[in-house]
Design a protein around this motif. Structure first.
Motif, PDB file in Angstrom:
ATOM      1  N   ALA A  19       0.823  -1.303   0.067  1.00 47.12           N
ATOM      2  CA  ALA A  19      -0.158  -0.032  -0.065  1.00 47.12           C
ATOM      3  C   ALA A  19       0.799   1.163  -0.082  1.00 47.12           C
ATOM      4  N   GLU A  20       2.045   1.072   0.667  1.00 46.43           N
ATOM      5  CA  GLU A  20       2.548   2.633   0.749  1.00 46.43           C
ATOM      6  C   GLU A  20       3.424   2.587  -0.508  1.00 46.43           C
ATOM      7  N   LEU A  21       3.854   1.706  -1.206  1.00 50.03           N
ATOM      8  CA  LEU A  21       4.428   1.892  -2.770  1.00 50.03           C
ATOM      9  C   LEU A  21       3.709   2.361  -3.680  1.00 50.03           C
ATOM     10  N   ARG A  22       2.288   2.023  -3.447  1.00 50.68           N
ATOM     11  CA  ARG A  22       1.236   2.336  -4.150  1.00 50.68           C
ATOM     12  C   ARG A  22       1.034   3.884  -3.907  1.00 50.68           C
ATOM     13  N   GLU A  23       0.827   4.239  -2.658  1.00 47.01           N
ATOM     14  CA  GLU A  23       0.867   5.655  -2.025  1.00 47.01           C
ATOM     15  C   GLU A  23       1.826   6.467  -2.938  1.00 47.01           C
ATOM     16  N   LEU A  24       3.277   6.033  -2.774  1.00 45.93           N
ATOM     17  CA  LEU A  24       4.299   6.683  -3.405  1.00 45.93           C
ATOM     18  C   LEU A  24       4.331   7.001  -4.840  1.00 45.93           C
ATOM     19  N   THR A  25       3.848   5.944  -5.696  1.00 46.96           N
ATOM     20  CA  THR A  25       3.711   5.881  -7.081  1.00 46.96           C
ATOM     21  C   THR A  25       2.466   6.978  -7.251  1.00 46.96           C
ATOM     22  N   GLU A  26       1.337   7.077  -6.639  1.00 39.01           N
ATOM     23  CA  GLU A  26       0.430   8.056  -6.865  1.00 39.01           C
ATOM     24  C   GLU A  26       0.970   9.424  -6.682  1.00 39.01           C
ATOM     25  N   ILE A  27       1.737   9.641  -5.376  1.00 36.71           N
ATOM     26  CA  ILE A  27       2.175  11.038  -5.255  1.00 36.71           C
ATOM     27  C   ILE A  27       2.967  11.480  -6.537  1.00 36.71           C
ATOM     28  N   TYR A  28       3.887  10.648  -7.020  1.00 36.66           N
ATOM     29  CA  TYR A  28       4.678  10.982  -8.100  1.00 36.66           C
ATOM     30  C   TYR A  28       3.872  11.120  -9.494  1.00 36.66           C
ATOM     31  N   ILE A  29       2.764  10.556  -9.709  1.00 34.67           N
ATOM     32  CA  ILE A  29       1.944  10.492 -10.753  1.00 34.67           C
ATOM     33  C   ILE A  29       1.520  12.008 -10.681  1.00 34.67           C
ATOM     34  N   ALA A  30       0.977  12.168  -9.598  1.00 36.88           N
ATOM     35  CA  ALA A  30       0.201  13.601  -9.159  1.00 36.88           C
ATOM     36  C   ALA A  30       1.116  14.718  -9.398  1.00 36.88           C
ATOM     37  N   ARG A  31       2.496  14.783  -9.301  1.00 37.34           N
ATOM     38  CA  ARG A  31       3.485  15.642  -9.567  1.00 37.34           C
ATOM     39  C   ARG A  31       3.756  15.590 -11.149  1.00 37.34           C
ATOM     40  N   GLY A  32       3.331  14.703 -11.997  1.00 39.93           N
ATOM     41  CA  GLY A  32       3.492  15.100 -13.399  1.00 39.93           C
ATOM     42  C   GLY A  32       4.196  13.764 -14.109  1.00 39.93           C
ATOM     43  N   LEU A  33       4.535  12.578 -13.162  1.00 39.71           N
ATOM     44  CA  LEU A  33       5.009  11.669 -14.146  1.00 39.71           C
ATOM     45  C   LEU A  33       4.047  10.603 -14.419  1.00 39.71           C
ATOM     46  N   THR A  34       4.594   9.689 -15.592  1.00 39.66           N
ATOM     47  CA  THR A  34       3.503   8.802 -16.190  1.00 39.66           C
ATOM     48  C   THR A  34       3.462   7.682 -15.239  1.00 39.66           C
ATOM     49  N   ARG A  35       2.539   6.952 -15.242  1.00 34.50           N
ATOM     50  CA  ARG A  35       2.405   5.835 -14.233  1.00 34.50           C
ATOM     51  C   ARG A  35       3.608   4.777 -14.422  1.00 34.50           C
ATOM     52  N   GLU A  36       4.085   4.595 -15.487  1.00 29.21           N
ATOM     53  CA  GLU A  36       5.309   3.678 -15.750  1.00 29.21           C
ATOM     54  C   GLU A  36       6.441   4.324 -15.071  1.00 29.21           C
TER      55      GLU A  36
END
Ligand SMILES: [Zn+2]
Length: 229
Positions: free
Chosen positions: A93-110
């Motif tokens: 869940a923490e890894l997903r959370e971190l991923t979402e944070i970077y997506i929100a900052r403008g990175l692509t999902r990959e």
């Protein structure tokens, strides 16, 4: 190595605190002395008032700063502790959370997934502290240091009107205290603005205006009550 810009912000942090402490010391002590001087009392009484203002102000700054920085430190410590526990209990869940944070900052999902995975492998807690909680190591709160710094800078600022009043002949006291305070406020305001990359003139002008208003108001209050009571 840190980026040059970061360096400037970091540098600005303590300088800003120091300048603000000194500004407070100048404005509150000078205003207090103006208020008393406007009641036509002796220079001795004005000086005693200035010294009392210096001590009271420095202690109040220290106490206020200690409590505020301390509670910030406590909050940070509690956040870090909770985050540490969550990383152990719910790593996915923490890894997903971190991923979402970077997506929100403008990175692509990959790319966000890649970044989150690598940063988690490198130092999961540091990544969560920085990108989720906004806690950066060099900003970690030191309450006692902050308390001593603000008390000391307040005292240094308060010395300016105090020493001026002590040195000049009685009849020039009000003018000299006002002048020395406004000049030092202007210098400090200009210095702070210059380090921060803002306009020196505007910085000096802003802080001077506040100082002048504060001294004029307390002077008026002293004059009013000194005459009536
Ligand atoms: Zn987290």
């Amino acid at each position: 190595m840190r980026h040059g810009e970061n360096h400037k912000v970091q540098h600005l942090g303590w300088l800003r605190a120091a300048v603000m402490g000194a500004n407070d010391g100048i404005i509150s002590t000078a205003s207090l002395m103006m208020g008393i001087a406007a009641t036509q009392t002796s220079t001795h009484a004005v000086l005693i008032t200035g010294v009392a203002g210096l001590v009271a102000g420095a202690l109040s700054m220290a106490a206020g700063e200690y409590v505020s920085v301390r509670s910030q430190a406590d909050t940070e410590a509690a956040d870090i502790e909770r985050e540490t526990q969550e990383l152990v209990e719910y790593p996915a869940a923490e890894l997903r959370e971190l991923t979402e944070i970077y997506i929100a900052r403008g990175l692509t999902r990959e790319l966000a997934q890649q970044v989150a995975t690598q940063l988690t492998a490198h130092d999961a807690l540091a990544a969560h502290a920085r990108d989720e909680l906004g806690i950066v190591e060099f900003l970690q709160a030191r309450p006692l240091q902050a308390a001593v710094t603000s008390a000391a800078t307040f005292a240094v600022g308060a010395f300016i009107p105090l020493v001026t009043a002590w040195l000049v002949p009685d009849k020039y006291l009000i003018t000299a205290v006002a002048a020395s305070s406004l000049v030092s406020l202007a210098v400090l305001g200009g210095l702070a603005a210059n380090v921060g990359g803002a306009s020196k003139f505007k910085g000096a002008l802003h802080v001077c205006c506040w100082g002048a208003v504060a001294m004029a108001l307390t002077g008026a209050v002293g004059h009013l009550f000194g005459v009536q009571l």
